[in-house]
Design an enzyme around this catalytic site. Structure first.
Site, short mmCIF file in Angstrom:
data_model
loop_
_atom_site.label_atom_id
_atom_site.label_comp_id
_atom_site.label_asym_id
_atom_site.label_seq_id
_atom_site.Cartn_x
_atom_site.Cartn_y
_atom_site.Cartn_z
N SER A 45 64.59 17.95 -10.44
CA SER A 45 63.05 18.29 -11.29
C SER A 45 62.75 19.42 -11.16
O SER A 45 61.47 19.65 -12.45
CB SER A 45 62.08 17.23 -10.12
N GLY A 243 63.44 13.70 -11.74
CA GLY A 243 64.22 14.19 -12.63
C GLY A 243 63.24 15.31 -13.59
O GLY A 243 61.58 14.79 -13.66
N GLY A 245 62.19 17.81 -16.87
CA GLY A 245 61.37 18.01 -18.15
C GLY A 245 59.95 17.17 -18.57
O GLY A 245 59.23 16.64 -17.97
N CYS A 270 58.68 8.74 -10.15
CA CYS A 270 57.83 10.16 -10.84
C CYS A 270 58.94 10.17 -11.69
O CYS A 270 57.70 9.17 -12.75
CB CYS A 270 59.43 11.05 -9.55
N LEU A 271 59.53 10.42 -12.69
CA LEU A 271 60.13 10.42 -13.89
C LEU A 271 60.05 9.03 -14.24
O LEU A 271 59.71 8.72 -14.99
CB LEU A 271 60.83 11.33 -14.14
N GLN A 274 56.94 8.04 -15.63
CA GLN A 274 56.25 8.00 -16.18
C GLN A 274 57.33 7.19 -17.56
O GLN A 274 56.85 6.90 -18.30
CB GLN A 274 56.56 9.79 -16.44
N ASN A 312 56.13 16.03 -6.93
CA ASN A 312 56.61 17.70 -8.12
C ASN A 312 56.43 17.11 -9.60
O ASN A 312 57.25 16.34 -9.54
CB ASN A 312 57.79 17.88 -7.71
N GLY A 314 54.76 17.63 -13.99
CA GLY A 314 54.24 18.54 -14.89
C GLY A 314 53.34 17.83 -15.61
O GLY A 314 52.99 17.90 -16.35
N PHE A 315 53.58 16.52 -15.71
CA PHE A 315 53.19 15.67 -16.70
C PHE A 315 52.61 14.03 -15.77
O PHE A 315 53.63 13.59 -14.65
CB PHE A 315 54.65 14.67 -17.76
N HIS A 354 56.78 11.21 -4.53
CA HIS A 354 57.75 10.99 -3.62
C HIS A 354 57.88 10.32 -2.24
O HIS A 354 57.56 11.07 -1.43
CB HIS A 354 58.26 12.08 -3.11
N GLU A 356 59.97 9.73 0.05
CA GLU A 356 61.22 9.32 0.61
C GLU A 356 60.87 10.75 1.04
O GLU A 356 61.10 11.72 1.97
CB GLU A 356 62.10 9.52 -0.21
#
Length: 379
Positions: A45, A243, A245, A270-271, A274, A312, A314-315, A354, A356
């Site tokens: 990530s 992940g 980006g 996480c990703l 999103q 972790n 940023g979006f 996260h 985990e």
């Protein structure tokens, strides 16, 4: 060797280089974790980012192959206050500097990371250049010409090229009980109860371990795998991984995941959270400086329970754009951003943080059991 860190807004920091000399660019961000630098460095990530660790001394316990979160480091550069001159741990196999040299990563120490972090909190995460070979003006120009994080698809760089079934040892170690005198030992894994397909957008090893510990057999597939291909495998459920980006740049993934909703249980982290926000008809936006560290408080709106979480990203998912059939289940208590969503009609849910990583340490482990229960309820 002298190193320069140049931020695109003109702020400059100088320090001493370690690892492999050269020049690198990326989005600079900060992580507030006191330990776990090896997990940060190898977390996919962080692809495309120069990471600042706010804890003052890094490298104390060295590097070992058991604690990596993927097969290689993914950070573009690493910024710390001080590199520990000693790597002291019985599991250590290399110093951090040796590891960076082997893998071609540039680090910089003797930076005032407190000043840098305060600057990023005020100005926001931004492009940066870390170099041992450019002048200050050249480094600044290089930072300003680097590609932005918005619109970047790093998933294509980190996703597995070949599918595989996770078969690495995922046993947990039970710590010794000093009260009863029971010695520590490895706990046997439960039998496989569910077979799932996991999309690899930059999946962490410990997610795979936790899924196996929860009774899942996991088949990992490339990010471009079609929904038809996944459904043809007849999985009990589908997992959407973390992940790097910009999630808005992953339209080709949104299209495939949309075809899975209502046809199989889905769990995202996480990703993955999103991506589901986009699949449900919503959108995402870039946070000013993101959430990165092991001390983020999250409230479960269904129970009122508050967990200390590892994050972790940023979006974030824009809750104002979500349709009425999507429920926000978790929020971040620092800024009220979305930390979890679920579909009211289909067996689909996700979390932004996260579970985990377990800084709680067991605050969020229930999500894996919740996924198993969701699969059981739909069989």
């Amino acid at each position: 060797m002298k190193a320069i860190l140049a931020l695109e807004d003109g702020r400059l920091f100088q320090g001493r280089a370690f690892g492999k000399p050269g020049t690198t660019t990326g989005e600079i961000c900060f992580n507030t974790s006191m330990t776990g630098y090896q997990e940060v460095i190898t977390d996919p990530s962080y692809r495309g980012q120069i990471v600042t660790m706010t804890y003052p001394q890094i490298g104390n316990y060295g590097v070992n192959p058991e604690d990596t979160e993927s097969s290689e480091p993914h950070v573009r550069g690493f910024v710390i206050g001080e590199l520990s001159p000693i790597a002291s741990n019985y599991r250590s196999r290399q110093t951090l500097a040796e590891y960076f040299t082997e893998h071609g990563i540039l680090g910089i120490e003797w930076v005032d990371t407190r000043a840098l972090t305060k600057h990023l909190r005020s100005a926001g995460a931004m492009r940066a250049c870390l170099t041992t070979e450019l002048s200050e003006s050249e480094a600044l120009a290089t930072a300003q010409n680097a590609p932005p994080m918005e619109g970047s698809d790093f998933v294509k760089e980190v996703s597995t090229t070949e599918g595989y079934t996770w078969e690495q040892d995922s046993r947990r170690f039970a710590l010794p009980n000093t009260v009863t005198g029971v010695e520590g030992n490895w706990l046997e894994l439960p039998p496989v109860k569910h077979r799932i397909v996991a999309y690899d957008f930059g999946i962490k090893y410990n997610i795979l371990r936790r899924l196996r510990q929860a009774g899942f057999e996991v088949e990992v597939v490339n990010a471009r795998t079609s929904a038809a291909d996944v459904l043809a495998r007849k999985p009990d459920g589908v997992f959407l991984s973390n992940g790097p980006g910009d999630p808005a740049a992953l339209g080709y993934i949104h299209d495939e995941v949309k075809q899975l909703v209502g046809k199989t249980p889905i769990f995202g982290i996480c990703l993955g959270n999103q991506i589901l926000g986009h699949v449900f008809g919503g959108s995402t936006y870039k946070l000013k400086f993101g959430h990165r560290g092991g001390n983020q408080p999250v409230k479960d709106l269904r129970t009122g329970k508050i967990s200390i979480t590892s994050q972790n990203h940023g979006f974030a998912v824009d809750d104002s754009k979500l349709p009425s059939n999507i429920e926000v289940t978790h929020i971040n208590l620092n800024d009220d951003t979305v930390e979890g969503i679920r579909h009211k009609e289909h067996p689909v849910f996700s979390v932004q943080y996260h579970p985990e990583a377990a800084p709680g340490p067991h605050d969020a482990s229930y999500f894996f059991d919740e996924f198993a229960a969701l699969i059981d309820s739909t069989k």
